[in-house]
Write a protein that holds these residues in place. Structure first.
Motif, PDB file in Angstrom:
ATOM      1  N   LEU A   1     -24.158 -30.377 -33.441  1.00 45.51           N
ATOM      2  CA  LEU A   1     -24.210 -28.972 -33.884  1.00 45.51           C
ATOM      3  C   LEU A   1     -22.829 -28.473 -34.275  1.00 45.51           C
ATOM      4  O   LEU A   1     -22.663 -27.772 -35.284  1.00 45.51           O
ATOM      5  CB  LEU A   1     -24.809 -28.101 -32.784  1.00 45.51           C
ATOM      6  CG  LEU A   1     -26.327 -28.213 -32.566  1.00 45.51           C
ATOM      7  CD1 LEU A   1     -26.747 -27.503 -31.277  1.00 45.51           C
ATOM      8  CD2 LEU A   1     -27.096 -27.645 -33.761  1.00 45.51           C
TER       9      LEU A   1
ATOM     10  N   LYS B   1     -32.580 -34.485 -29.969  1.00 44.43           N
ATOM     11  CA  LYS B   1     -33.473 -33.586 -29.233  1.00 44.43           C
ATOM     12  C   LYS B   1     -34.655 -34.357 -28.672  1.00 44.43           C
ATOM     13  O   LYS B   1     -35.074 -34.156 -27.528  1.00 44.43           O
ATOM     14  CB  LYS B   1     -33.968 -32.473 -30.149  1.00 44.43           C
ATOM     15  CG  LYS B   1     -32.952 -31.385 -30.407  1.00 44.43           C
ATOM     16  CD  LYS B   1     -33.545 -30.301 -31.305  1.00 44.43           C
ATOM     17  CE  LYS B   1     -32.534 -29.161 -31.526  1.00 44.43           C
ATOM     18  NZ  LYS B   1     -33.082 -28.106 -32.427  1.00 44.43           N
TER      19      LYS B   1
ATOM     20  N   ARG C   1     -24.282 -22.382 -26.305  1.00 43.76           N
ATOM     21  CA  ARG C   1     -25.231 -22.253 -25.190  1.00 43.76           C
ATOM     22  C   ARG C   1     -25.398 -23.595 -24.450  1.00 43.76           C
ATOM     23  O   ARG C   1     -25.449 -23.632 -23.228  1.00 43.76           O
ATOM     24  CB  ARG C   1     -26.594 -21.749 -25.731  1.00 43.76           C
ATOM     25  CG  ARG C   1     -26.590 -20.278 -26.065  1.00 43.76           C
ATOM     26  CD  ARG C   1     -28.024 -19.767 -26.238  1.00 43.76           C
ATOM     27  NE  ARG C   1     -28.681 -20.357 -27.399  1.00 43.76           N
ATOM     28  CZ  ARG C   1     -28.612 -19.874 -28.629  1.00 43.76           C
ATOM     29  NH1 ARG C   1     -27.903 -18.770 -28.878  1.00 43.76           N
ATOM     30  NH2 ARG C   1     -29.257 -20.462 -29.614  1.00 43.76           N
TER      31      ARG C   1
ATOM     32  N   GLU D   1     -25.079 -19.863 -36.769  1.00 44.92           N
ATOM     33  CA  GLU D   1     -26.285 -20.157 -35.990  1.00 44.92           C
ATOM     34  C   GLU D   1     -26.133 -21.463 -35.198  1.00 44.92           C
ATOM     35  O   GLU D   1     -26.485 -21.539 -34.015  1.00 44.92           O
ATOM     36  CB  GLU D   1     -27.483 -20.260 -36.938  1.00 44.92           C
ATOM     37  CG  GLU D   1     -27.916 -18.928 -37.519  1.00 44.92           C
ATOM     38  CD  GLU D   1     -29.088 -19.085 -38.482  1.00 44.92           C
ATOM     39  OE1 GLU D   1     -29.562 -20.235 -38.633  1.00 44.92           O
ATOM     40  OE2 GLU D   1     -29.523 -18.073 -39.072  1.00 44.92           O
ATOM     41  N   ASN D   2     -25.594 -22.500 -35.835  1.00 45.32           N
ATOM     42  CA  ASN D   2     -25.422 -23.787 -35.152  1.00 45.32           C
ATOM     43  C   ASN D   2     -24.370 -23.709 -34.048  1.00 45.32           C
ATOM     44  O   ASN D   2     -24.509 -24.350 -33.001  1.00 45.32           O
ATOM     45  CB  ASN D   2     -25.043 -24.873 -36.163  1.00 45.32           C
ATOM     46  CG  ASN D   2     -26.225 -25.321 -36.991  1.00 45.32           C
ATOM     47  OD1 ASN D   2     -27.111 -26.022 -36.514  1.00 45.32           O
ATOM     48  ND2 ASN D   2     -26.261 -24.882 -38.247  1.00 45.32           N
TER      49      ASN D   2
ATOM     50  N   GLN E   1     -23.681 -21.020 -32.219  1.00 45.23           N
ATOM     51  CA  GLN E   1     -24.259 -20.322 -31.067  1.00 45.23           C
ATOM     52  C   GLN E   1     -25.121 -21.264 -30.232  1.00 45.23           C
ATOM     53  O   GLN E   1     -25.101 -21.249 -28.999  1.00 45.23           O
ATOM     54  CB  GLN E   1     -25.097 -19.123 -31.553  1.00 45.23           C
ATOM     55  CG  GLN E   1     -24.283 -18.032 -32.215  1.00 45.23           C
ATOM     56  CD  GLN E   1     -23.166 -17.491 -31.328  1.00 45.23           C
ATOM     57  OE1 GLN E   1     -23.333 -17.360 -30.122  1.00 45.23           O
ATOM     58  NE2 GLN E   1     -22.023 -17.178 -31.940  1.00 45.23           N
ATOM     59  N   LYS E   2     -25.886 -22.134 -30.910  1.00 43.46           N
ATOM     60  CA  LYS E   2     -26.681 -23.128 -30.189  1.00 43.46           C
ATOM     61  C   LYS E   2     -25.780 -24.087 -29.409  1.00 43.46           C
ATOM     62  O   LYS E   2     -26.040 -24.421 -28.244  1.00 43.46           O
ATOM     63  CB  LYS E   2     -27.545 -23.916 -31.172  1.00 43.46           C
ATOM     64  CG  LYS E   2     -28.620 -23.100 -31.853  1.00 43.46           C
ATOM     65  CD  LYS E   2     -29.362 -23.962 -32.894  1.00 43.46           C
ATOM     66  CE  LYS E   2     -30.388 -23.128 -33.658  1.00 43.46           C
ATOM     67  NZ  LYS E   2     -31.060 -23.931 -34.709  1.00 43.46           N
TER      68      LYS E   2
END
Length: 776
Positions: free
Chosen positions: A253, A241, A278, A271-272, A274-275
């Motif tokens: 991820l 990042k 995206r 959660e990871n 979905q990131k």
């Protein structure tokens, strides 16, 4: 749940390969040229060096346009020229191997790299070990991949990134080979070394760190330390990042989500994911999204939400299919490019051929015109010579007539003088008679006085006259003998001189004739050499290329050595679906006569197999026998030319292959893995010519397993004699095949060539030689 965890390594090999492909001939600056100009340049080249430079430019053109198989074909032609230095030979082989790797022709690449290994020094072997390890890994030949990866380790120092990567690779390979204990040891070493590299080298860029962290996480998972793997992946995501590496973030991820699933933590995994999804949508990266939805499908399965799992799986498959479709489109684009390149090259070759034919026609007309002009000049010169001869003849005639007239006048004057002399002699004779009469009267008066004296002197006078007469006759005889001898010697010398003069003139004429003949012979030789060179080009064009044949077999080698410039041996192939027909033939004669027979044979095989759809080897041989006799009009002319020939039909199956074989005076040798070398003899009957063998051609059908190698050969190899005029022999040939049968085909080809060269050292090749090895 089975999760496919891929090694996230910097692909140093691929980067090096691409750089290498662009840089092997970097010392030569190649101007951008069109394909037709490059082919014209090749056609106009006269020396081997010029031809190889032109072939290299064509290969680079195809390589630049990603038409790799055509590039391989031209590099192969450079290698086959046998006019390269040691370094040039290695450069060309490296080019061929790299392009074969790019086109996924791994078996041929393996063969090429092994050949290159035998020519390379220790430093150069580093790259080759790396390439071979990658090739064996892609072929799932894990044992070989381990062998060459182990060899690579000794080239690197410990605590280097490459050393850590190789340890990681060995752990992965050992794991795939079910050597779990050794795999864990390598993973632990790689883990420790990666941590030391991160701790000691703060100057690593984001991509290097990404590779190291992912390797560490992978090692920890293999060592069943999932919590530590999760922490390493989180650290990596933070680093990526900070560096703005979105691909690295999304990939990590996905990896982190899969690791949470291994630990049973579906909430963190979701959660990871979905990131990651995206970021994948933002980057429009099909491969990342396919990976994300595949892990998501596994997550829903763990939660028993099968409908959502099915939806996620379909989404994963959809993205995967898009990726595959893009790859397939790229492959199809390459195939279309190759087809277009073949058409373009054929069109250029056809245009060049037509231009050459036109040039030859113009040249022929020019030569014909010059010949006629020369003939007219010769006729004019001949006419002038004849006029001169007539003038000379007339002048000689006039001189002869004048000489005859002078001689006639002299003769008439001599006749007149002779008549006068005769009259004078007659008068003198009359005077003598009168004097004689007076003397006779005086003698009669003194006759009485002298009668007594005459009686005394009579005896002496008679003796004296007799002696004088004898001396006169002896003198006249000696003079006559001397004159005759002198005349004989004179005439003999004249004849000898005339004969010597005639012989001298004949020698001069013969010498002039020889000089003219030698000049004509040199002209004829030049024309014949040009014709044979053209025949060689045509014959090479009729033979299938190695690239074409390689499409139908796992591996091949072809030893093709004409006894002269062109050969009486030829090979031919045809493939449709999963069936391939391969033919090897040995025609009557060598050189041009043999080459003409190969053209006839290839043309007839095209008609029989491609046009008439014959596929049974016995049927092919029977039709070829009948059509060859008809083509050569053997019934009418008594011509007995023919050929010894093998027809091998291979139908590929999942477990191996179905074989049909028939031959005329040629055997088939074949070797199945871990078995003995086997032999099938051909029928004792040639194709074409006269024969009393009425049983026809025998048919042999059988099955073989994968990896079987077939050997076809003309009799040229076995019949080659050494310096002691002793043939190599069929038994030694079979024994040599049996000795090398289990080795790679590249090594077999090298061994066959070396053995033949050693045997025929100091002697000339006596026959055309052709030996073929085919692996199914």
């Amino acid at each position: 749940m089975k999760i496919n965890i891929l090694l996230k390594l910097k692909n140093i090999y691929s980067l090096f390969l691409l750089l290498l492909i662009g840089g092997v001939f970097c010392c030569t600056s190649v101007k951008a040229q069109s394909l037709d100009n490059l082919i014209v340049e090749l056609e106009n080249a006269t020396t081997i060096e010029q031809k190889n430079n032109s072939r290299k430019n064509i290969a680079l053109y195809y390589e630049k346009n990603r038409i790799y198989n055509k590039a391989i074909d031209y590099y192969q032609r450079i290698y086959n020229s046998n006019q390269l230095s040691s370094q040039e030979e290695k450069n060309v082989l490296e080019k061929i191997g790299n392009l074969q790797t790019i086109t996924s022709n791994y078996q041929q690449a393996e063969k090429t790299y092994h050949l290159l290994l035998s020519l390379s020094n220790e430093e150069e072997k580093l790259t080759l070990y790396n390439q071979l390890a990658e090739i064996y890994k892609k072929q799932d030949n894990i044992q070989k991949a381990i062998e060459y990866t182990t060899k690579l380790i000794f080239f690197y120092q410990e605590d280097s990134p490459k050393y850590a990567i190789l340890l990681n690779n060995l752990g992965y390979l050992k794991k795939k080979n079910s050597q779990n204990k050794e795999a864990n040891e390598y993973f632990q070493k790689a883990l420790d070394m990666n941590q030391r590299l991160i701790d000691s080298n703060q100057s690593l860029n984001a991509e290097d760190k990404n590779a190291l962290y992912v390797n560490m996480a992978t090692n920890l998972i293999y060592l069943k330390d999932v919590e530590s793997a999760i922490n390493k992946l989180k650290e990596n995501i933070f680093i990526q990042k900070k560096a703005g590496n979105k691909n690295g973030i999304a990939s990590s991820l996905n990896f982190l989500a899969a690791t949470y699933l291994i630990n049973g933590n579906t909430i963190e995994a979701s959660e990871n994911l979905q990131k990651a999804i995206r970021i994948g949508e933002e980057l429009q990266n099909n491969a990342l999204q396919a990976e994300s939805y595949k892990v998501l499908s596994e997550l829903y399965n763990m939660e028993n939400n099968f409908q959502a799992a099915q939806y996620a799986y379909k989404k994963s498959q959809s993205f995967l299919e898009r990726t595959q479709k893009i790859e397939e489109e790229k492959k199809q684009n390459l195939i279309d490019k190759e087809i277009e390149a073949e058409k373009e090259e054929s069109a250029i070759q056809k245009e060049l051929s037509e231009k050459k034919e036109q040039q030859l026609t113009v040249q022929q007309l020019k030569l014909e015109s010059e010949r006629k002009e020369q003939e007219l000049k010769l006729l004019e010169q001949e006419k002038q010579l004849r006029v001169a001869e007539i003038k000379s003849f007339r002048l000689a005639k006039e001189r002869t007539q004048q000489a005859l007239a002078i001689t006639q006048q002299k003769l008439e004057a001599e006749q007149k003088n002779q008549a006068l002399r005769e009259l004078q002699n007659e008068k003198e004779l009359q005077n003598r008679e009168l004097i004689q009469e007076r003397l006779e009267k005086r003698e009669k008066e003194k006759e009485l006085e002298l009668s007594n004296a005459e009686k005394r002197l009579k005896d002496l006078q008679l003796k004296e006259e007799e002696t004088q007469a004898n001396y006169t006759y002896i003198g006249i005889g000696l003079i006559s003998i001397i004159l005759v001898a002198m005349l004989f010697a004179f005439f003999q010398q004249q004849r000898l001189n005339e004969k010597l003069e005639q012989e001298r003139q004949q020698v001069a004429l013969h010498q002039n004739s020889l000089e003219l003949t030698n000049g004509e012979l040199l002209d004829y030789k030049k024309k014949i050499d040009q014709s044979i060179a053209s025949a060689q080009l045509i014959q090479n064009a009729t033979l299938p290329t190695l690239t074409t044949i390689s499409r139908y077999f796992k591996d091949i080698f072809i030893i093709y050595r004409p006894q002269q410039v062109v050969s009486g041996d030829f090979y031919w192939t045809y493939s449709k679906g999963n069936t391939t027909i391969f033919v090897l033939a040995d025609c009557t004669g060598h050189g041009v006569s043999g080459a003409f027979m190969t053209f006839i044979g290839s043309s007839l095989l095209d008609q029989i197999v491609k046009s008439d759809k014959a596929t049974q080897p016995t049927e092919i041989l029977n039709q070829l026998h009948a059509r060859l006799r008809l083509a050569l009009q053997q019934e009418e002319t008594g011509n007995t030319d023919g050929m010894d020939i093998s027809v091998l039909r291979i139908t590929r199956k999942e477990e191996g292959a179905e074989i049909a074989f028939s031959a005329a005076k040629q055997p088939l040798y074949y070797y199945e893995p871990n078995q003995e070398l086997k032999t099938i003899k051909g029928s004792r009957k040639s194709v074409g010519g006269k024969t009393n063998y009425d049983k026809g051609f025998e048919s042999h059908t059988f099955s073989v397993q994968k990896g079987t190698v077939f050997y076809l050969s003309s009799d040229g190899y076995a019949d080659q004699n050494n310096i002691k005029r002793k043939k190599y022999g069929s038994k030694k040939f079979v024994a040599l095949l049996d000795e090398i049968k289990a080795q790679p085909l590249a090594i077999q080809e090298q061994k066959l060539n070396e053995t033949l060269d050693q045997h025929q050292q100091g002697t000339e090749q006596r026959d055309d030689i052709a030996v073929v090895g085919l692996k199914v």
